[in-house]
Design an enzyme around this catalytic site. Structure first.
Site, PDB file in Angstrom:
ATOM      1  N   ASP A 209       3.529   8.745  10.583  1.00 30.07           N
ATOM      2  CA  ASP A 209       4.865   8.573   9.760  1.00 30.07           C
ATOM      3  C   ASP A 209       4.160   8.748   8.445  1.00 30.07           C
ATOM      4  OD1 ASP A 209       7.756   8.221   9.721  1.00 30.07           O
ATOM      5  OD2 ASP A 209       6.745   6.761   8.231  1.00 30.07           O
TER       6      ASP A 209
ATOM      7  N   THR B 183       5.495   8.269   5.629  1.00 24.20           N
ATOM      8  CA  THR B 183       5.971   6.971   4.550  1.00 24.20           C
ATOM      9  C   THR B 183       5.162   5.793   4.857  1.00 24.20           C
ATOM     10  OG1 THR B 183       8.254   8.178   4.375  1.00 24.20           O
ATOM     11  CG2 THR B 183       8.063   5.816   3.678  1.00 24.20           C
TER      12      THR B 183
ATOM     13  N   HIS C 154       1.508   1.922   3.455  1.00 28.36           N
ATOM     14  CA  HIS C 154       0.159   1.303   3.787  1.00 28.36           C
ATOM     15  C   HIS C 154      -0.929   1.396   2.805  1.00 28.36           C
ATOM     16  CE1 HIS C 154      -2.959  -0.115   6.845  1.00 28.36           C
ATOM     17  NE2 HIS C 154      -3.775   1.022   6.077  1.00 28.36           N
ATOM     18  N   GLU C 155      -1.287   2.556   2.364  1.00 28.05           N
ATOM     19  CA  GLU C 155      -2.221   2.793   1.353  1.00 28.05           C
ATOM     20  C   GLU C 155      -1.881   1.945  -0.060  1.00 28.05           C
ATOM     21  OE1 GLU C 155      -5.237   3.599   2.360  1.00 28.05           O
ATOM     22  OE2 GLU C 155      -4.668   4.706   4.112  1.00 28.05           O
TER      23      GLU C 155
ATOM     24  N   HIS D 191      -2.834  -1.376  -0.186  1.00 27.53           N
ATOM     25  CA  HIS D 191      -4.271  -2.028  -0.580  1.00 27.53           C
ATOM     26  C   HIS D 191      -4.223  -1.937  -2.030  1.00 27.53           C
ATOM     27  CE1 HIS D 191      -5.863  -1.286   3.252  1.00 27.53           C
ATOM     28  NE2 HIS D 191      -5.662  -0.160   3.476  1.00 27.53           N
TER      29      HIS D 191
ATOM     30  N   ASP E 183      -6.757  -4.424   5.516  1.00 28.60           N
ATOM     31  CA  ASP E 183      -6.355  -3.898   6.837  1.00 28.60           C
ATOM     32  C   ASP E 183      -6.281  -4.900   8.032  1.00 28.60           C
ATOM     33  OD1 ASP E 183      -6.010  -0.921   6.293  1.00 28.60           O
ATOM     34  OD2 ASP E 183      -8.035  -0.901   6.241  1.00 28.60           O
TER      35      ASP E 183
HETATM   36 ZN   LIG Z   1      -5.737   0.517   5.325  1.00 26.79          ZN
END
Ligand SMILES: [Zn+2]
Length: 228
Positions: free
Chosen positions: A157, A159, A164-165, A168, A174
């Site tokens: 997915d 989006t 997620h990125e 960071h 993670d």
């Molecule tokens: Zn990550």
């Protein structure tokens, strides 16, 4: 075009992209910055022996927070929330996902907000093909960027990958073994997971980081300014 690399355990990249080689769809967008050997990287999926991830994520977050703190030191503001500016100019195929990710984060946390800027961004999104998939990285000169891989964004997915990125950027590491309800579990729960929202623990962590972590970075930036 793929560069054959062993699974990256130490985030050692060659920084080659399709754009740099002049073929493929990425040729229309600017290439991601060259990634020097020491650069820190955190991907969407676990690489073999990804023991470097925590350190890589810290390096990335510190690059972003330093950029924001130095700007605020130069132009003090009384606003409680800190704004982190990004450029999406080099990721034209992901405009919708980036806007959605921004909206998700801005509605989820209160101590930091994301906003697009055409100049002087604190970090930038890039797109292209990379055998490592999508990742957050630094260019070795204290600038953070997010690379979005075409293939991975079709498989997972998009989006969720983008949010997620962006997690960071906001300081989250993670946790691939986490459930789908956790944004930073990344590719861990598999391609069927489409949740693009951080859970309550992730939200609180980001709020804490931008209340206390940012204060420390700002103090450091102010010290530097007063020494000039
Ligand atoms: Zn990550």
């Amino acid at each position: 075009m793929r560069i054959s690399l062993p699974l990256l355990s130490t985030a050692v990249g060659l920084g080659l992209t399709v754009a740099a080689l002049g073929t493929g769809p990425a040729a229309t967008a600017a290439a991601a910055p060259q990634v020097p050997v020491q650069a820190a990287q955190v991907g969407y999926q676990a690489a073999a022996g990804s023991g470097e991830d925590a350190a890589a994520n810290r390096a990335f977050f510190e690059a972003v927070i330093k950029s924001v703190a130095e700007k605020r030191a130069a132009a003090p503001s009384s606003a409680a929330a800190v704004t982190v500016y990004y450029s999406a100019a080099n990721a034209p195929s992901f405009r919708t996902q980036i806007a959605r990710s921004t909206q998700i984060w801005n509605s989820s946390v209160s101590n930091v907000r994301l906003a697009e800027s055409s100049s002087g961004a604190d970090f930038a999104y890039y797109e292209g093909n990379d055998s490592r998939g999508s990742y957050a990285s630094t260019d070795g000169h204290g600038n953070g960027y997010i690379f979005l891989d075409y293939r991975q964004n079709q498989q997972y997915d998009s989006t969720r990958v983008t949010a997620h990125e962006t997690g960071h950027v906001l300081g989250l590491p993670d946790n691939y073994s986490g459930p789908c309800s956790e944004l930073m579990s990344g590719g861990g729960p598999g391609p069927s997971c489409t949740n693009a929202y951080p859970n309550s623990a992730e939200r609180s962590r980001v709020n804490q980081l931008w209340a206390y972590g940012f204060k420390a970075a700002l103090d450091k930036a102010l010290q530097k300014t007063s020494q000039r």
